[in-house]
Scaffold this motif. Structure first.
Motif, PDB file in Angstrom:
ATOM      1  N   ALA A 258       3.873  20.768 -18.704  1.00 36.69           N
ATOM      2  CA  ALA A 258       4.939  20.208 -19.518  1.00 36.69           C
ATOM      3  C   ALA A 258       5.872  21.325 -19.932  1.00 36.69           C
ATOM      4  O   ALA A 258       5.440  22.402 -20.326  1.00 36.69           O
ATOM      5  N   THR A 259       7.133  21.073 -19.816  1.00 36.18           N
ATOM      6  CA  THR A 259       8.114  22.082 -20.186  1.00 36.18           C
ATOM      7  C   THR A 259       8.694  21.697 -21.535  1.00 36.18           C
ATOM      8  O   THR A 259       9.592  20.862 -21.617  1.00 36.18           O
ATOM      9  N   ALA A 260       8.139  22.272 -22.591  1.00 39.43           N
ATOM     10  CA  ALA A 260       8.631  22.024 -23.938  1.00 39.43           C
ATOM     11  C   ALA A 260       9.676  23.073 -24.273  1.00 39.43           C
ATOM     12  O   ALA A 260       9.602  24.200 -23.790  1.00 39.43           O
TER      13      ALA A 260
ATOM     14  N   THR B  51       0.834  -1.198   0.000  1.00 38.78           N
ATOM     15  CA  THR B  51       0.000   0.000   0.000  1.00 38.78           C
ATOM     16  C   THR B  51       0.871   1.252   0.000  1.00 38.78           C
ATOM     17  O   THR B  51       0.589   2.205  -0.722  1.00 38.78           O
ATOM     18  N   GLU B  52       1.920   1.226   0.797  1.00 38.81           N
ATOM     19  CA  GLU B  52       2.827   2.373   0.852  1.00 38.81           C
ATOM     20  C   GLU B  52       3.520   2.580  -0.491  1.00 38.81           C
ATOM     21  O   GLU B  52       3.617   3.696  -0.983  1.00 38.81           O
ATOM     22  N   ALA B  53       3.967   1.495  -1.110  1.00 39.30           N
ATOM     23  CA  ALA B  53       4.633   1.591  -2.414  1.00 39.30           C
ATOM     24  C   ALA B  53       3.660   2.103  -3.468  1.00 39.30           C
ATOM     25  O   ALA B  53       4.010   2.953  -4.297  1.00 39.30           O
ATOM     26  N   ALA B  54       2.413   1.630  -3.441  1.00 36.84           N
ATOM     27  CA  ALA B  54       1.405   2.085  -4.399  1.00 36.84           C
ATOM     28  C   ALA B  54       1.077   3.555  -4.166  1.00 36.84           C
ATOM     29  O   ALA B  54       0.905   4.311  -5.118  1.00 36.84           O
ATOM     30  N   GLY B  55       0.991   3.960  -2.914  1.00 37.39           N
ATOM     31  CA  GLY B  55       0.720   5.360  -2.593  1.00 37.39           C
ATOM     32  C   GLY B  55       1.831   6.272  -3.060  1.00 37.39           C
ATOM     33  O   GLY B  55       1.586   7.353  -3.585  1.00 37.39           O
ATOM     34  N   THR B  56       3.071   5.829  -2.923  1.00 35.98           N
ATOM     35  CA  THR B  56       4.215   6.609  -3.371  1.00 35.98           C
ATOM     36  C   THR B  56       4.200   6.743  -4.888  1.00 35.98           C
ATOM     37  O   THR B  56       4.415   7.824  -5.428  1.00 35.98           O
ATOM     38  N   ALA B  57       3.910   5.654  -5.596  1.00 41.50           N
ATOM     39  CA  ALA B  57       3.862   5.685  -7.055  1.00 41.50           C
ATOM     40  C   ALA B  57       2.709   6.568  -7.529  1.00 41.50           C
ATOM     41  O   ALA B  57       2.846   7.339  -8.477  1.00 41.50           O
ATOM     42  N   GLU B  58       1.555   6.462  -6.862  1.00 37.76           N
ATOM     43  CA  GLU B  58       0.391   7.266  -7.234  1.00 37.76           C
ATOM     44  C   GLU B  58       0.669   8.745  -7.015  1.00 37.76           C
ATOM     45  O   GLU B  58       0.310   9.585  -7.840  1.00 37.76           O
ATOM     46  N   THR B  59       1.334   9.095  -5.928  1.00 40.30           N
ATOM     47  CA  THR B  59       1.673  10.483  -5.649  1.00 40.30           C
ATOM     48  C   THR B  59       2.610  11.018  -6.722  1.00 40.30           C
ATOM     49  O   THR B  59       2.450  12.141  -7.191  1.00 40.30           O
ATOM     50  N   ALA B  60       3.572  10.224  -7.134  1.00 41.04           N
ATOM     51  CA  ALA B  60       4.508  10.643  -8.174  1.00 41.04           C
ATOM     52  C   ALA B  60       3.784  10.842  -9.501  1.00 41.04           C
ATOM     53  O   ALA B  60       4.061  11.797 -10.225  1.00 41.04           O
ATOM     54  N   GLU B  61       2.843   9.948  -9.815  1.00 41.94           N
ATOM     55  CA  GLU B  61       2.082  10.078 -11.059  1.00 41.94           C
ATOM     56  C   GLU B  61       1.224  11.338 -11.035  1.00 41.94           C
ATOM     57  O   GLU B  61       1.141  12.048 -12.024  1.00 41.94           O
TER      58      GLU B  61
ATOM     59  N   ALA C 252       1.757  14.054  -9.317  1.00 41.71           N
ATOM     60  CA  ALA C 252       2.638  15.218  -9.399  1.00 41.71           C
ATOM     61  C   ALA C 252       3.092  15.441 -10.836  1.00 41.71           C
ATOM     62  O   ALA C 252       3.137  16.572 -11.321  1.00 41.71           O
ATOM     63  N   ALA C 253       3.393  14.370 -11.545  1.00 44.10           N
ATOM     64  CA  ALA C 253       3.818  14.497 -12.939  1.00 44.10           C
ATOM     65  C   ALA C 253       2.669  14.976 -13.809  1.00 44.10           C
ATOM     66  O   ALA C 253       2.872  15.754 -14.745  1.00 44.10           O
TER      67      ALA C 253
END
Length: 182
Positions: free
Chosen positions: A137-139, A119-129, A131-132
């Motif tokens: 987008a910086t073109a 759950t912690e790993a999924a939460g970390t990945a979801e937070t990163a997604e 945020a992205a």
């Protein structure tokens, strides 16, 4: 940490476990790999066994090592060790029942720890997604000279499409080499 008033001494605990398992002092000493007199001294409270000896005795008595360490005062009563110790000393349970309960309890704890990590790993990945996805987008910016000279259709933002395509090509490939004459 438990005091001696709260829990019986480790020797008495070992003696009770041995008697409940209906094993003689000699048999337990042989199974645990310790001498008969040494085990007798431990049970009578004359000697304090090392962690290694406690582990051997726990294995021979089919009790969890943490429960044995807790009784000996080597562990604090945290992370469920009190539950294991309570199971180990319950006079109403047979050795087989104690083993089953201990295994079930430890299985539940391992599963809960595994789920918490997932759950912690999924939460970390979801937070990163997230945020992205929320960051703009910086073109790379098109050079002003290219955008000004471009003609043709424009993008919804109002930028000429030829200028966009040319700026991307220049940014990715670098400037075009000058033609050579033979």
């Amino acid at each position: 940490m438990a005091t001696s008033k709260d829990l019986p001494d480790v020797g008495g605990f070992i003696r009770d476990l041995r008697r409940n398992a209906k094993i003689s002092l000699r048999q337990l000493a042989e199974q645990a790999g310790v001498s008969n007199p040494y085990l007798s001294q431990i049970e009578r409270g004359l000697r304090k066994p090392s962690a290694e000896v406690l582990q051997q005795l726990a294995s021979a008595l089919r009790v969890s090592t943490p429960a044995m360490y807790l009784r000996a005062g080597l562990l604090d009563d945290k992370e469920g060790q009190g539950v294991l110790a309570a199971i180990a000393v319950d006079p109403e349970l047979t050795m087989a029942q104690k083993q089953s309960l201990t295994q079930i309890y430890e299985t539940f704890r391992r599963e809960n720890a595994r789920l918490a990590e997932a759950t912690e790993a999924a939460g970390t990945a979801e937070t990163a997604e997230k945020a992205a996805a929320t960051e703009p987008a910086t073109a790379p910016e098109a050079p002003a000279t290219v955008a000004a000279a471009a003609t043709g259709p424009v993008t919804p933002e109002g930028t000429p499409t030829e200028a966009v395509l040319e700026s991307v090509a220049v940014t990715e490939a670098g400037a075009a080499p000058a033609p050579t004459t033979a």
